[in-house]
Design an enzyme around this catalytic site. Structure first.
Site, PDB file in Angstrom:
ATOM      1  N   ARG A 117       0.744  -1.295  -0.020  1.00  0.00           N
ATOM      2  CA  ARG A 117      -0.023   0.099   0.103  1.00  0.00           C
ATOM      3  C   ARG A 117       0.718   1.382   0.016  1.00  0.00           C
ATOM      4  O   ARG A 117       0.654   2.175  -0.672  1.00  0.00           O
ATOM      5  CB  ARG A 117      -0.952  -0.094   1.269  1.00  0.00           C
ATOM      6  CG  ARG A 117      -1.564   1.229   1.394  1.00  0.00           C
ATOM      7  CD  ARG A 117      -3.035   1.179   2.344  1.00  0.00           C
ATOM      8  NE  ARG A 117      -2.851   0.407   3.446  1.00  0.00           N
ATOM      9  CZ  ARG A 117      -2.332   0.983   4.549  1.00  0.00           C
ATOM     10  NH1 ARG A 117      -1.482   2.126   4.646  1.00  0.00           N
ATOM     11  NH2 ARG A 117      -2.300   0.113   5.650  1.00  0.00           N
ATOM     12  N   ASP A 143      -7.822  17.073 -16.800  1.00  0.00           N
ATOM     13  CA  ASP A 143      -8.026  15.692 -16.703  1.00  0.00           C
ATOM     14  C   ASP A 143      -7.637  15.587 -18.451  1.00  0.00           C
ATOM     15  O   ASP A 143      -8.239  16.194 -19.390  1.00  0.00           O
ATOM     16  CB  ASP A 143      -9.355  15.448 -16.853  1.00  0.00           C
ATOM     17  CG  ASP A 143      -9.913  13.920 -17.028  1.00  0.00           C
ATOM     18  OD1 ASP A 143      -9.040  13.494 -17.935  1.00  0.00           O
ATOM     19  OD2 ASP A 143     -11.031  13.403 -16.585  1.00  0.00           O
ATOM     20  N   LYS A 200      -8.125   4.148 -20.264  1.00  0.00           N
ATOM     21  CA  LYS A 200      -8.148   4.256 -21.509  1.00  0.00           C
ATOM     22  C   LYS A 200      -6.906   4.364 -22.448  1.00  0.00           C
ATOM     23  O   LYS A 200      -6.401   3.139 -22.363  1.00  0.00           O
ATOM     24  CB  LYS A 200      -8.581   5.753 -21.786  1.00  0.00           C
ATOM     25  CG  LYS A 200      -9.779   6.081 -20.606  1.00  0.00           C
ATOM     26  CD  LYS A 200     -11.041   5.266 -20.991  1.00  0.00           C
ATOM     27  CE  LYS A 200     -12.154   6.004 -20.162  1.00  0.00           C
ATOM     28  NZ  LYS A 200     -12.345   6.106 -18.834  1.00  0.00           N
ATOM     29  N   TYR A 225     -16.843  14.595 -17.809  1.00  0.00           N
ATOM     30  CA  TYR A 225     -17.188  13.074 -17.479  1.00  0.00           C
ATOM     31  C   TYR A 225     -18.310  12.933 -16.563  1.00  0.00           C
ATOM     32  O   TYR A 225     -17.964  13.496 -15.566  1.00  0.00           O
ATOM     33  CB  TYR A 225     -15.956  12.359 -17.285  1.00  0.00           C
ATOM     34  CG  TYR A 225     -16.403  10.854 -17.013  1.00  0.00           C
ATOM     35  CD1 TYR A 225     -17.327  10.293 -17.628  1.00  0.00           C
ATOM     36  CD2 TYR A 225     -15.667  10.322 -15.816  1.00  0.00           C
ATOM     37  CE1 TYR A 225     -17.426   8.793 -17.151  1.00  0.00           C
ATOM     38  CE2 TYR A 225     -16.084   9.114 -15.182  1.00  0.00           C
ATOM     39  CZ  TYR A 225     -17.127   8.509 -15.977  1.00  0.00           C
ATOM     40  OH  TYR A 225     -17.098   7.007 -15.477  1.00  0.00           O
TER      41      TYR A 225
HETATM   42  C1  LIG Z   1     -12.442  11.857 -19.151  1.00  0.00           C
HETATM   43  C2  LIG Z   1     -12.570  10.950 -17.985  1.00  0.00           C
HETATM   44  N1  LIG Z   1     -11.766  11.137 -16.948  1.00  0.00           N
HETATM   45  C3  LIG Z   1     -12.058  10.235 -15.883  1.00  0.00           C
HETATM   46  C4  LIG Z   1     -12.501   9.099 -16.244  1.00  0.00           C
HETATM   47  C5  LIG Z   1     -12.641   7.907 -15.002  1.00  0.00           C
HETATM   48  O1  LIG Z   1     -11.658   7.104 -15.301  1.00  0.00           O
HETATM   49  P1  LIG Z   1     -11.938   5.403 -14.646  1.00  0.00           P
HETATM   50  O2  LIG Z   1     -12.975   4.789 -15.289  1.00  0.00           O
HETATM   51  O3  LIG Z   1     -10.496   4.726 -14.887  1.00  0.00           O
HETATM   52  O4  LIG Z   1     -12.225   5.669 -13.287  1.00  0.00           O
HETATM   53  C6  LIG Z   1     -13.321   8.702 -17.297  1.00  0.00           C
HETATM   54  C7  LIG Z   1     -13.833   7.486 -17.387  1.00  0.00           C
HETATM   55  O5  LIG Z   1     -14.476   6.502 -16.775  1.00  0.00           O
HETATM   56  C8  LIG Z   1     -13.128   9.913 -18.368  1.00  0.00           C
HETATM   57  O6  LIG Z   1     -14.031   9.484 -19.570  1.00  0.00           O
HETATM   58  N1  LIG Z   2     -21.185   2.839 -15.097  1.00  0.00           N
HETATM   59  C1  LIG Z   2     -20.009   3.814 -15.198  1.00  0.00           C
HETATM   60  C2  LIG Z   2     -19.964   4.276 -16.508  1.00  0.00           C
HETATM   61  C3  LIG Z   2     -18.566   4.409 -17.038  1.00  0.00           C
HETATM   62  S1  LIG Z   2     -18.157   5.429 -18.422  1.00  0.00           S
HETATM   63  C4  LIG Z   2     -16.609   5.212 -18.683  1.00  0.00           C
HETATM   64  C5  LIG Z   2     -15.747   6.419 -19.592  1.00  0.00           C
HETATM   65  N2  LIG Z   2     -15.291   7.242 -18.699  1.00  0.00           N
HETATM   66  C6  LIG Z   2     -16.567   6.730 -20.785  1.00  0.00           C
HETATM   67  O1  LIG Z   2     -16.736   8.080 -20.845  1.00  0.00           O
HETATM   68  O2  LIG Z   2     -17.262   6.106 -21.347  1.00  0.00           O
HETATM   69  C7  LIG Z   2     -20.231   4.797 -14.127  1.00  0.00           C
HETATM   70  O3  LIG Z   2     -21.275   5.051 -13.554  1.00  0.00           O
HETATM   71  O4  LIG Z   2     -19.377   5.473 -13.779  1.00  0.00           O
END
Ligand SMILES: Cc1ncc(COP(=O)(O)O)c(C=O)c1O
Ligand SMILES: N[C@@H](CCSC[C@H](N)C(=O)O)C(=O)O
Length: 415
Positions: free
Chosen positions: A71, A197, A222, A123
């Protein structure tokens, strides 16, 4: 930094690479640095070993080694963090369990009474965490159109503790002027942290730390990993005090990335340049095809993009995510359902191409009323382009558009 600090806690050096022991150091081009990993492994293994262990034995009860508990630090994680620091032009990178975990670590810098300025297009999961903090954490969040610099500066006060930017935004692909906003924030609210981000572009196409922002974070789920086989997040900084505060939270909450996922991410990142280039070339072809069909397409590779020049003043590529509207939710649903090669899935940055409707999927957690207020089109289709053959991708879209009744004419080769 005192030499008594264990190297697991030291900032990874963005120093030049040393491909031959004792040889001259040299800073290579990004594509080269991405594949070249330095490893202190005793057997000079080509692939960084996975230290799949929770604990590390100590020489005695009083002599503590570099690592004690995963950790707090793990050699595989250290290697990953040092490698990422190099390619993100950071002095320190922290690898955590997911992109949202990265955001959570950053958000723990906030205190009740603080104000945050964030985009009105962002997001859905980030929106959800900010909403949680404003409901339960005494934080005020202002969502503004970040393409308009004045909309951001109008909200700046002495209470502003953080400005949170996405560029391009997910899913409307809006671009904001990161250098100008950062400069103005530092003038008006010098203590405020600018966090970007960078998930939509990855370090291969944009590096906001070079524009003076304080924190860059990404969902490494991603592009950085690229295969949708792991969840990870990375946080990159150039300020050691800030790094220590963030590391404190990583250690205190236990969200550091697990050794096997560190290894997978290190493996995935080595092909970032080549994957990104192919996916981006495909995205350009797809965007031009859709625009040619008469759709309103949002992609910074198209000259019709409203912030085309601004984007190219900051970025080295347009990325591989685009969105378009059809004018009808039902039509969009039919297009998505008729796609064959394009997987119906959330996420992006994967070698496979994906199709989704953000309002029903990735951004469904945003209240429909709020989505409407922020003009997020319910019929929006998001395409996350992969590395397949471009003509196959276009053919598949053609037949989906035709079967959905979104275009007239003959279906393309769609046996
Ligand atoms: C622009 C962006 N930032 C952050 C996240 C969060 O990443 P994670 O799904 O790895 O938690 C996502 C998608 O989930 C995203 O599309
Ligand atoms: N059920 C998930 C959805 C994840 S979306 C993942 C990604 N960032 C995208 O933009 O497609 C949630 O509730 O977070």
């Amino acid at each position: 930094m005192s030499s008594s600090v264990p190297s697991s806690l030291l900032p990874p050096s963005p120093a030049p690479s040393t491909p031959r022991p004792g040889g001259a150091q040299r800073r290579y081009k990004l594509e080269t640095e991405i594949v070249y990993t330095e490893s202190p492994d005793q057997y000079r293994s080509s692939s960084v070993p996975i230290y799949q262990t929770a604990t590390f034995k100590q020489a005695s009860g009083s002599e503590m080694g570099e690592y004690d508990y995963t950790r707090s630090g793990n050699p595989t994680r250290t290697q990953l963090e040092r490698h990422l620091a190099k390619i993100m032009n950071a002095t320190r990178v922290l690898a955590v369990a997911s992109g949202m975990s990265a955001m959570d670590v950053i958000a723990r810098l906030l205190r009740p009474g603080d104000e945050v300025i964030a985009g009105d297009d962002l997001y859905g999961g980030t929106n959800r965490l900010l909403k949680y903090l404003s409901t339960n954490g005494g934080i005020t969040v202002h969502h503004v159109d970040t393409t308009n610099v004045s909309a951001v500066t109008e909200k700046l006060t002495e209470k502003t503790a953080m400005v949170l930017l996405e560029s391009p935004t997910n899913p409307l692909i809006k671009i904001c002027d990161i250098p100008t906003i950062t400069r103005l924030v530092k003038d008006v609210a010098p203590g405020a942290i600018v966090a970007v981000d960078n998930t939509m572009l990855s370090p291969i196409a944009q590096n906001p730390l070079d524009f003076g922002v304080d924190i860059v974070y990404e969902s490494a789920t991603k592009f950085l990993s690229g295969h949708h086989d792991l969840m990870a997040g990375v946080i990159a900084v150039n300020d050691e005090n800030l790094a220590e505060k963030l590391f404190f939270t990583v250690n205190a909450t236990g969200c550091g990335l697990a050794p096997f996922d560190c290894w997978l991410l290190l493996r995935g990142v080595k092909t970032l340049a080549i994957r990104f280039e192919k996916a981006q070339n495909n995205a350009q072809v797809v965007a031009e095809f859709l625009e040619g069909c008469g759709f309103k397409v949002r992609y910074p590779g198209l000259e019709s993009h409203p912030q085309y020049d601004l984007h190219w003043s900051m970025a080295r590529g347009a990325g591989a995510v685009l969105s378009f509207e059809t004018g009808s939710v039902e039509t969009s649903e039919r297009i998505v359902e008729n796609a064959r090669l394009w997987g119906i899935s959330v996420s992006f940055g994967c070698v496979n191409s994906l199709i989704s409707m953000p309002c029903k999927m990735s951004h469904a957690s945003i209240d429909p009323k709020v989505r409407a207020e922020r003009a997020l089109p319910e019929d929006l289709i998001r395409l996350c382009v992969g590395i397949e053959d471009a003509s196959d991708l276009v053919d598949d879209l053609k037949q989906a558009l035709f079967l959905a009744g979104a275009v007239k004419g003959e279906p393309a080769e769609s046996s």
